[in-house]
Write a protein that holds these residues in place. Structure first.
Motif, short mmCIF file in Angstrom:
data_model
loop_
_atom_site.label_atom_id
_atom_site.label_comp_id
_atom_site.label_asym_id
_atom_site.label_seq_id
_atom_site.Cartn_x
_atom_site.Cartn_y
_atom_site.Cartn_z
N ARG A 204 -3.71 3.96 -0.03
CA ARG A 204 -4.33 3.23 -1.14
C ARG A 204 -3.64 1.89 -1.36
NH1 ARG A 204 -7.62 4.33 -5.36
NH2 ARG A 204 -7.30 3.14 -7.28
N THR B 19 0.84 -1.20 0.00
CA THR B 19 0.00 0.00 0.00
C THR B 19 0.87 1.25 0.00
OG1 THR B 19 -0.12 0.37 2.40
CG2 THR B 19 -1.62 -1.29 1.47
N HIS C 277 -10.55 3.02 -1.37
CA HIS C 277 -9.61 2.00 -1.82
C HIS C 277 -8.44 1.84 -0.85
CE1 HIS C 277 -8.81 -0.81 -5.10
NE2 HIS C 277 -7.52 -0.57 -4.92
N VAL D 61 -11.16 -3.49 1.15
CA VAL D 61 -10.89 -2.05 1.10
C VAL D 61 -12.15 -1.25 1.41
CG1 VAL D 61 -9.01 -2.30 -0.58
CG2 VAL D 61 -11.37 -1.98 -1.40
N ASP E 197 -8.88 -8.04 -8.03
CA ASP E 197 -9.58 -6.90 -7.45
C ASP E 197 -9.90 -7.18 -5.98
OD1 ASP E 197 -9.58 -5.42 -9.80
OD2 ASP E 197 -11.44 -6.36 -10.49
#
Length: 427
Positions: free
Chosen positions: A328, A318, A386, A382, A356
């Protein structure tokens, strides 16, 4: 049948075999009955068979007992063991009991019990391994040990009444959390709470995570507020949240106030999500690293022994900050992929960005489908920005999808050799 003297603490955990050499289960306890003028008589064994079911095996079905193994006739009744009046479990109730020595030399604690076969082929309690009170003021010193026969001592309590749980806890030290949970739930009510009070926080927390939620609540409420908060601190945040979700809101808030602030914050965040969503199933403590971290750094983190195997299967990359909710989410790096690259390789260069993540609001069914479709053991979760807020592992989904009583030994008998004839519960 072997005439060897066998100590019960060493017998516990030994494998039980049928005459053909097939393993049926493991010994978990020895059941005895008291007699007026003679040592207690062994009437059978408590054996754990596949499915973590504890069953009673009559001593008449046992053809050989040794410290390494037990041989039976192969005939086992798979009905769950239920202790009857007058029966005493050696591991659960005798070990740790205080006794008086009849020679007037004082008291001692039973640390182990030997069972022996007499001339009639019956098994009785033989020698007792005792520890006397310590004579040194040092907290690390232990009292001297001695052997005595049953006739050499008299009990300080009524027959069958439990005493100290310290010795019993020591015998559980090698049990895996699921086995420890199963063993605890088979103890008499008062003994269960006594042993729970004696267990270290982390061991009890691990065991509670493997129990049905109603049992978790019952034990937690019996421990008192301060200890309950300590146990919740030691539990995984998602398991602690599930447990607190079973309590009235006011009671849950009381315990959260007593928890460590950092741990309580993680649990509060999880309690905001529905129990049947990705947010309600996830743990808020996955492994999070920056894109500049190396494969060597990631491998070092997943080697930690306290890390759950499912969470060790992948790390999440991240932007800063690197504690949930993070910056993110950039992607996932799976353990197997890391093994294909040199230790100095940057994680940012080997990210799997084809998968995803799931929104925290995703249903449990959606989580299960994703894990099954891509053969994953964990998946990132998430928020709307995100940012990584947690990860759901395969064990979390299985806990949710299985029936509520799956931990209670299951519905159907396990596949072990069983006689078609009705076998008496007690001989």
């Amino acid at each position: 049948m072997s005439t060897q003297r066998v100590f019960v603490a060493r017998l516990s955990g030994c494998s039980v075999f049928d005459p053909a050499g097939d393993r049926l289960g493991r010994v978990r306890d020895v059941v005895v009955i008291y007699r007026k003028d003679d040592p207690p008589r062994v009437i059978g064994l408590v054996v754990e068979i596949p499915g973590r079911r504890h069953v009673f095996v009559s001593i008449g079905r046992v053809t050989s007992i040794a410290t390494g193994q037990v041989i039976t006739t192969g005939l086992i009744n798979v009905r769950r063991f239920q202790q009857r009046g007058g029966e005493v479990r050696v591991m659960a109730e005798l070990l740790g009991r205080k006794v008086y020595l009849n020679d007037g030399s004082g008291t001692a604690v039973i640390e182990d019990v030997a069972i022996e076969r007499n001339r009639l082929g019956e098994w009785d309690i033989g020698q007792l391994f005792l520890r006397r009170p310590r004579t040194s003021a040092s907290p690390f010193a232990k009292g001297p040990t001695t052997f005595a026969s049953w006739q050499d001592v008299r009990e300080q309590q009524n027959p069958g009444e439990a005493q100290s749980a310290e010795q019993l806890v020591a015998t559980y030290s090698d049990l895996k959390p699921a086995d420890l949970a199963n063993t605890l739930l088979d103890l008499p009510e008062e003994r269960l709470i006594e042993v729970a009070e004696e267990l270290p926080d982390d061991r009890l927390a691990d065991a509670l995570e493997e129990m049905p939620e109603e049992e978790q609540v019952h034990i937690l409420e019996a421990l008192g507020d301060e200890r309950a908060a300590d146990i919740l601190d030691a539990m995984e945040p998602d398991d602690a949240a599930d447990l607190l979700g079973q309590l009235p809101e006011s009671r849950s808030e009381e315990l959260l106030e007593l928890m460590e602030p950092e741990e309580a914050e993680d649990v509060r965040a999880l309690l905001k999500y529905g129990p049947d969503t990705a947010g309600g199933l996830m743990t808020s403590e996955p492994i999070v690293l920056s894109a500049d971290a190396t494969v060597a750094e990631a491998l070092a983190l997943i080697r930690r022994h306290e890390l759950h195997p499912a969470l060790a299967a992948a790390v999440f990359v991240t932007l800063p900050p690197y504690e949930t909710p993070t910056g993110r989410l950039l992607g996932t790096v799976h353990f197997q992929r890391m093994l294909r690259y040199p230790p100095h390789e940057r994680l940012g260069a080997i990210i799997d960005d084809t998968l995803d993540p799931l929104p925290a609001s995703a249903s449990a069914a959606e989580v299960a489908r994703l894990l099954a479709s891509y053969n994953l053991v964990s998946v990132p979760v998430v928020d709307q920005a995100h940012r990584l807020v947690g990860a759901v592992s395969i064990d979390d989904v299985l806990d949710y999808l299985l029936p509520d009583d799956w931990r209670s030994h299951g519905e159907s008998p396990p596949a072990v050799p069983v006689s078609t004839a009705s076998i008496p519960r007690r001989s």
